[in-house]
Design an enzyme around this catalytic site. Structure first.
Site, PDB file in Angstrom:
ATOM      1  N   HIS A 281      48.113  44.454  40.904  1.00 16.61           N
ATOM      2  CA  HIS A 281      47.299  43.520  40.117  1.00 16.61           C
ATOM      3  C   HIS A 281      46.858  44.259  38.856  1.00 16.61           C
ATOM      4  CE1 HIS A 281      44.073  40.805  38.973  1.00 16.61           C
ATOM      5  NE2 HIS A 281      44.413  39.979  39.937  1.00 16.61           N
TER       6      HIS A 281
ATOM      7  N   ARG B 260      40.368  36.372  33.158  1.00 14.12           N
ATOM      8  CA  ARG B 260      41.320  36.005  32.097  1.00 14.12           C
ATOM      9  C   ARG B 260      41.521  34.500  32.052  1.00 14.12           C
ATOM     10  NH1 ARG B 260      46.020  38.887  33.995  1.00 14.12           N
ATOM     11  NH2 ARG B 260      44.788  39.412  35.828  1.00 14.12           N
TER      12      ARG B 260
END
Ligand code: FAD
Length: 595
Positions: free
Chosen positions: A236, A256
């Protein structure tokens, strides 16, 4: 040989995360007796840690969404090596599973129309993630637990399974111990569902908890099942990097998704430099939209920070290697300049508290430092897509322990829905299978004696190796030799080191007695981790191309002929055997969806 506590069930489910709980609910609805085992307390597991949400084409955020677009996104995100039948089932049933969860009491966030709110995540064409702030996994587990406890399940908490039991070719139960007392327990079962989650603990930097030791992968392998695509590990892009004690803890993609941007130490929003050539065209509706994106227009509909995780993780890695990292070896993730403080606290409450508590940093005013962390394994037990049964009779699997659905790279949010969709398939078919069996086969005394000896070997005082030291060496070996960017030389060296560690692990020794003895638990975990470390490294060495979560510096491009094959690993006369096999071609009605 001591006497054991013995329990008998039609279906035994190992693992009580989302997959295990959903499988248990489905199996017990078929009126068979169900036992549910977990090595921590019920309600722990990785599922509860899931933050961003669960993906399903509910069409609440964009009416153009449907299961076909979700199919296309998942196959593209998986770099075309997914098991297409699994993806088809998954995308067709995802919305039904999310709606069912809501009927059972899950309180999702709402949009202005009062429908379940859906957020943007990397690789998804439309906003698709149903969520509960950034605590979606907690709500999923709470709902399944509440629903499950009314189904008459027998739950065994803090109980760790060490080995599966077979009579002939068929599964007949499992052998385990109570973590608190160290006493052994034997389960007789007509079928077993593995729902043991992932294996992040094989790497030093990971978002996984102590439970992610790949037990189910190793149990299945040793029982004779096949593992598929073990080379594909998801790093990740955004784990915490500072302070060292919290390194690897996840910073959800939701940051995000809510508008957070990535910058290097020069203040440059570097993701625009890493957009793959074909990507803008593939994911934009018009040429104009694609060219705005490519030209770095910050208003372009999908920000480059939401490219798939493999692309973003590699980009961060390259920025760091190029000397443009943050002071503690990451890059900056900034949401403070994008959203006001109230919005951040409301949509990302856990992130706000995580940074406040763990590093005294206010994310509403200050950028976070982040870097890649081992998060998820796309590979796992190979199962038949409709029934979820492995190559071993009576052994089923669901959730992160399985492979095939996500191909070379999982899209964010596709795991939580995977747990629900294939939890149902595994629970249903395990129950059906059990109903056909008249009597549970009983494991022989010899077999149980062997299991007992195996589990107690580390108490032999003649032994010399320390389990903590071996574990640290194993994690470092994987981090350095089969990490985010790989080469054949490094991996060959890694395999040699693993062989050496395997030999030393045969001499691992623990002191004290069996009552809550963490060193003993470590010694048993080590056996599983060494098995899967070898599987990952072997599969990674043999795949001579870069694809999704598998990046080779010596083979930087994807290879079309390798797109047709999946990697299978199984035990052959006590040795790990690897082969590439061609997938059945995708039927025409699905091929059409990709265009
Ligand atoms: P788990 O939830 O990991 O449960 C495994 C169970 O198996 C546990 O009960 C454990 O005790 C038990 N077990 C393991 N070994 C044994 C043994 N030997 N004996 C007995 N019991 C055993 N995915 C998304 O889709 N969306 C997200 O927003 C998201 N966010 C995430 C955030 C974090 C921090 C993490 C770590 C993961 C996230 N994921 C997300 C991924 C997702 O949460 C996991 O893939 C998923 O929860 C795995 O579920 P599972 O049921 O397969 O296993």
């Amino acid at each position: 040989m001591e006497s054991y506590e013995i329990k008998e069930h039609d279906v035994l489910i190992i693992g009580a995360g989302g997959a295990g709980l959903r499988a248990a609910i489905e199996a017990s609805s078929q009126e068979v007796s169900v036992g549910l085992v977990c090595k921590s307390l019920l309600g722990k597991a990785h599922t509860v840690m899931a933050e961003g949400g669960m993906a399903a084409s509910l069409r609440n955020a964009d009416p153009r969404d449907n299961w076909e677009v979700h199919f296309r996104d998942t196959i593209r995100g998986g770099k075309h090596i997914n098991n297409w039948r699994m993806v088809e089932i998954f995308c067709q049933e995802a919305a039904e599973r999310v709606n069912e969860l809501e009927e059972w009491g899950a309180l999702f966030d709402r949009n202005k129309e009062g429908l379940i709110s859906q957020r943007n995540f990397g690789g998804h064409r439309y906003p698709r993630l149903a969520h509960v702030g950034d605590r979606t996994g907690l709500e999923l587990i709470r709902t399944l637990q509440n629903h499950g406890i009314h189904q008459g399940l027998d739950i065994y908490m803090e109980c760790c399974i060490v080995e599966l039991l077979k009579e002939g070719d068929r599964i007949c139960g499992a052998f385990g111990f109570w973590r608190e007392s160290g006493q052994f327990i034997v389960f007789h079962a007509k079928s077993v569902v593995l729902a043991t989650g992932g294996l992040g603990k094989v790497f030093r930097v990971t978002s996984n908890s102590w439970e992610g030791t790949g037990d189910g992968h190793a149990l299945a392998y040793r029982a004779g099942a096949e593992l598929i695509d073990m080379e594909f590990i998801q790093f990740h892009p955004t784990g915490m990097v500072w302070p060292p004690s919290v390194q690897g803890i996840l910073v959800t993609e939701g940051v995000r998704g809510e508008g957070g941007v990535l910058k290097n130490c020069e203040g440059k929003r570097f993701m625009f430099d890493y957009i793959p050539d074909t990507f803008a065209a593939e994911t934009s509706d018009t040429e104009e939209e694609a060219s705005r994106w490519l030209n770095g227009d910050p208003e372009a509909r999908r920000p480059p920070e939401l490219l798939t995780r493999d692309v973003v993780a590699r980009a961060i890695h390259r920025e760091r290697m190029g000397g443009r990292g943050s002071p503690h070896g990451g890059v900056f993730l900034d949401i403070s300049g994008q959203r006001d403080a109230d919005h951040i606290k409301k949509t990302l409450p856990s992130m706000y508290h995580q940074f406040m508590k763990l590093c005294n940093l206010n994310i509403t005013t200050t950028p976070m430092e982040v870097g890649p962390t081992c998060h998820y394994v796309m590979g796992g037990v190979s199962v038949e897509p409709d029934t979820a049964m492995s190559a071993v009779d009576g052994l089923f699997a669901a959730g992160e322990v399985t492979g095939g659905l996500h191909g070379a790279n999982r899209l964010g949010g596709n795991s939580l829905t995977d747990l629900l969709v294939f939890g149902v398939h595994a629970g249903l078919h395990a129950a059906k299978y059990s109903k056909e069996i008249v009597e549970v086969a009983k494991p022989s005394k010899d077999l149980l004696k062997k299991m007992e000896q195996l589990a107690l070997e580390p108490f032999d005082p003649e032994r010399t190796e320390n389990p903590y030291v071996l574990m640290a060496e194993l994690q470092e070996t994987m981090e350095l030799h089969t990490g985010i960017v790989r080469t054949s030389d490094e991996m060959e060296k890694g395999l040699e080191l693993l062989q050496d560690l395997k030999q030393r692990a045969e001499r691992v020794r623990v002191d004290g007695n069996r009552q809550y003895n963490p060193a003993w638990h470590y010694a048993l975990d080590l056996r599983n981790l060494l098995c899967i470390a070898e599987a990952i490294t072997l599969a990674a060495l043999k795949r001579e191309e870069s694809r999704g979560g598998h990046t080779r510096e010596d083979f930087p491009e994807s290879n079309d002929s390798l797109q047709k094959v999946n990697a299978f690993i199984h035990d052959k006369d006590g040795r790990m055997f690897h082969e590439h096999r061609e997938r059945e071609p995708m039927p025409e009605h699905l091929v059409k969806l990709l265009n």
